[in-house]
Scaffold this active site. Sequence first.
Site, PDB file in Angstrom:
ATOM      1  NE  ARG A  96     -57.611  85.997  20.823  1.00  0.00           N
ATOM      2  CZ  ARG A  96     -57.499  87.292  20.600  1.00  0.00           C
ATOM      3  NH1 ARG A  96     -57.205  87.722  19.387  1.00  0.00           N
ATOM      4  NH2 ARG A  96     -57.685  88.156  21.571  1.00  0.00           N
ATOM      5  CE  LYS A 124     -56.083  63.646  21.981  1.00  0.00           C
ATOM      6  NZ  LYS A 124     -56.124  62.533  22.959  1.00  0.00           N
ATOM      7  CD  GLU A 177     -48.444  55.602  21.974  1.00  0.00           C
ATOM      8  OE1 GLU A 177     -49.544  55.198  21.552  1.00  0.00           O
ATOM      9  OE2 GLU A 177     -48.325  56.294  23.005  1.00  0.00           O
ATOM     10  CE  LYS A 211     -52.819  60.518  16.621  1.00  0.00           C
ATOM     11  NZ  LYS A 211     -51.993  60.797  17.785  1.00  0.00           N
ATOM     12  CD  GLU A 255     -59.515  61.790  23.240  1.00  0.00           C
ATOM     13  OE1 GLU A 255     -58.446  61.917  22.649  1.00  0.00           O
ATOM     14  OE2 GLU A 255     -59.605  61.627  24.462  1.00  0.00           O
ATOM     15  NE  ARG A 315     -57.128  62.446  18.452  1.00  0.00           N
ATOM     16  CZ  ARG A 315     -56.504  63.475  17.931  1.00  0.00           C
ATOM     17  NH1 ARG A 315     -57.156  64.316  17.169  1.00  0.00           N
ATOM     18  NH2 ARG A 315     -55.225  63.677  18.169  1.00  0.00           N
ATOM     19  CG  ASN A 367     -56.560  58.349  24.889  1.00  0.00           C
ATOM     20  OD1 ASN A 367     -55.448  58.847  24.720  1.00  0.00           O
ATOM     21  ND2 ASN A 367     -57.680  59.016  24.662  1.00  0.00           N
ATOM     22  CG  HIS A 388     -52.383  56.432  26.190  1.00  0.00           C
ATOM     23  ND1 HIS A 388     -52.269  55.304  25.418  1.00  0.00           N
ATOM     24  CD2 HIS A 388     -51.528  57.339  25.637  1.00  0.00           C
ATOM     25  CE1 HIS A 388     -51.402  55.521  24.433  1.00  0.00           C
ATOM     26  NE2 HIS A 388     -50.940  56.743  24.541  1.00  0.00           N
ATOM     27  CG  HIS A 415     -51.686  59.656  30.838  1.00  0.00           C
ATOM     28  ND1 HIS A 415     -52.780  60.239  30.247  1.00  0.00           N
ATOM     29  CD2 HIS A 415     -50.732  59.594  29.880  1.00  0.00           C
ATOM     30  CE1 HIS A 415     -52.500  60.500  28.981  1.00  0.00           C
ATOM     31  NE2 HIS A 415     -51.267  60.114  28.734  1.00  0.00           N
ATOM     32  CG  HIS A 471     -46.111  58.679  26.482  1.00  0.00           C
ATOM     33  ND1 HIS A 471     -47.173  58.793  27.345  1.00  0.00           N
ATOM     34  CD2 HIS A 471     -46.646  58.444  25.259  1.00  0.00           C
ATOM     35  CE1 HIS A 471     -48.311  58.651  26.672  1.00  0.00           C
ATOM     36  NE2 HIS A 471     -48.017  58.441  25.405  1.00  0.00           N
TER      37      HIS A 471
END
Lengths: 364, 364
Positions: free
Chosen positions: B120, B142, B184, B226, B236, B240, B244, B247, B251, B264
């Site tokens: 955990r 993330k 980026e 960032k 997010e 935040r 993206n 993105h 994606h 990417h």
Amino acid sequence: MRTLNVELGSRSYPIHVGRGLLAAGELWLEHLDGTQVMVVTNEVLAPLYLEQVTHALSNHSLEVASITLPDGEQHKTLASFERIIDALMEQGFARDCTVMALGGGVIGDIAGFAAASYQRGVNLVQIPTTLLAQVDSAVGGKTGVNHPRGKNMIGAFHQPRCVIADLDVLDTLGEREYRAGLAEIIKYALIADRDFLAFLEQHMSALLARESNALEHAIEVSCQTKADIVAADERESGQRALLNLGHTFGHAIETATGYGSWLHGEAVATGIHMAADLSWRLGEITTEDLERVRKLLAAAQLPTATPTDMSSETFLRLMASDKKVRNNKLRLVIMQQLGQAELRDDVSPDVLRATLDNFCRGAS
Amino acid sequence: MRTLNVELGSRSYPIHVGRGLLAAGELWLEHLDGTQVMVVTNEVLAPLYLEQVTHALSNHSLEVASITLPDGEQHKTLASFERIIDALMEQGFARDCTVMALGGGVIGDIAGFAAASYQRGVNLVQIPTTLLAQVDSAVGGKTGVNHPRGKNMIGAFHQPRCVIADLDVLDTLGEREYRAGLAEIIKYALIADRDFLAFLEQHMSALLARESNALEHAIEVSCQTKADIVAADERESGQRALLNLGHTFGHAIETATGYGSWLHGEAVATGIHMAADLSWRLGEITTEDLERVRKLLAAAQLPTATPTDMSSETFLRLMASDKKVRNNKLRLVIMQQLGQAELRDDVSPDVLRATLDNFCRGAS
């Protein structure tokens, strides 16, 4: 119905305890963000409750889907976790969907971990259907699955948005599973509440008969105790570890016997007895206290002896991979007196060995 | 060396940017709790850096183990995640161990999710070895792996204890991978910093030549941008999401072409161009702005056109399962002007379709 609260700031949530709650869709409706709900249950519970729950939801123009997993701790695996994720993906469920765990501790833990991980975390509602899940696993945000080498080794802390503890579902619970829940209830008394211990001693036969008043009181006190401890220490950096009384021994039993042959609560019962024995050897509790613990566990018709073929060496090996190990030191919950416990990392290996040998006499 | 900070209260952490940091074991030593370290890397990086890193650690009487995964986005799977968990279990690593991600975005994401989930949650140190990972994926917590039906669909928010961005490792980076990182960097300029945009336009050839001063400045501004956004909105819920930009389109390209065929950053570059086109159609940015975006991406030698065989329908289908979908509404990052962006859920399907058709002309 009574409502208790787990106070965690913006992530606080209610625990509703009462009867007829499975049909009360409005109770959880306010905790949904979007309109998509995935009910996760198992093949034993699905015929009993799935229709009732989906019906309660269907009145509110929600998009409800369900996935039914096989029953049993041996299915608390990453593969089951993945099946839930697959189902969510197949339905195209979005980040504002809700995962509803309808089941015992196993379903709650797997579904909870899926909710924690799907799109990095979606809503979770816990509808525990066993006594053990109602008083313990559904409350507090611990989720996870087992690894072949150890229990609950893969998981997350992910708090539910609400917990629905419907006492009606306990009526259909098998004897063994019901008693397994009593082990965790006894645990709360031993770590935090001497008055509750006396209550349990006085009302154990009423609890075994599932009498409403005794049962409701026991569930409420247990949930409140857990809620208070979780609120004080969400991620188990301190006080929360006390909830693991008997669990380090218990997990070793579960791992050694293969998940599913001993119920978690049964293994914990023997583990509590072993922890009491250790506390007695350390001079913390009296011989009378130790006997009181054993008697209460026995009164709840729970096991207090280790599996006949399990050796001290097996215990030591399995306990070494326990999550409470830190800096190579085993940390154990010890009773200072009945109703009070502490986490210790200085238990002498000789004393631990004496407890293990006492329980494992005659094991190969 | 410069040190930036991600301000997240008790979970704040430093980003160290400089040269020769891979050998500076003392930088990360203060971030370890226990003595066990699992270095996660891939088969391309292991021969280059693994010995250097384990050597830097071995001076401090730590128990260091490593696991080497195959290289590539196609291995960013639950199976790779499980291999790391297996390695941690086999070593008997405890809850106070540290997972060290030595690699690009793929390694950082998989290792980060393993660190988030093992027992955990255990310590994580990010040592990003690509430009993209240094300015983006290693910062912000993330983590996750891909699902066959969608990118990053299984994961967690799990902040590292520190990030070590060693500029030396960029010298060995392939051209394509290096340029993917520039996508980026351009994104930060477009969503948050018009001055930085001008800097990038003036220094793109220096950046392509990996000139130290230009590169250090670009990495520092990107990491700081960032860090500020993550500090303001860790999970997010708002700002935040602006990270993206491009993105959602990107994606879809990655999923449609199979992970690994487009990098990417390459998919994001085309995605940024598509987002600029959409912003222009919505009347937010001028024709000159749109051309400026395209020119900068082209100057960085990044793709600005969609895969030739990818249709508007394919885009729409894949975008519908994006994590930013909420209440069945697609949410898209739109530029209001260059250097400023917003998240919108009210983009008309016709306008979106016009952008897609513009890019997908001639696709089957």
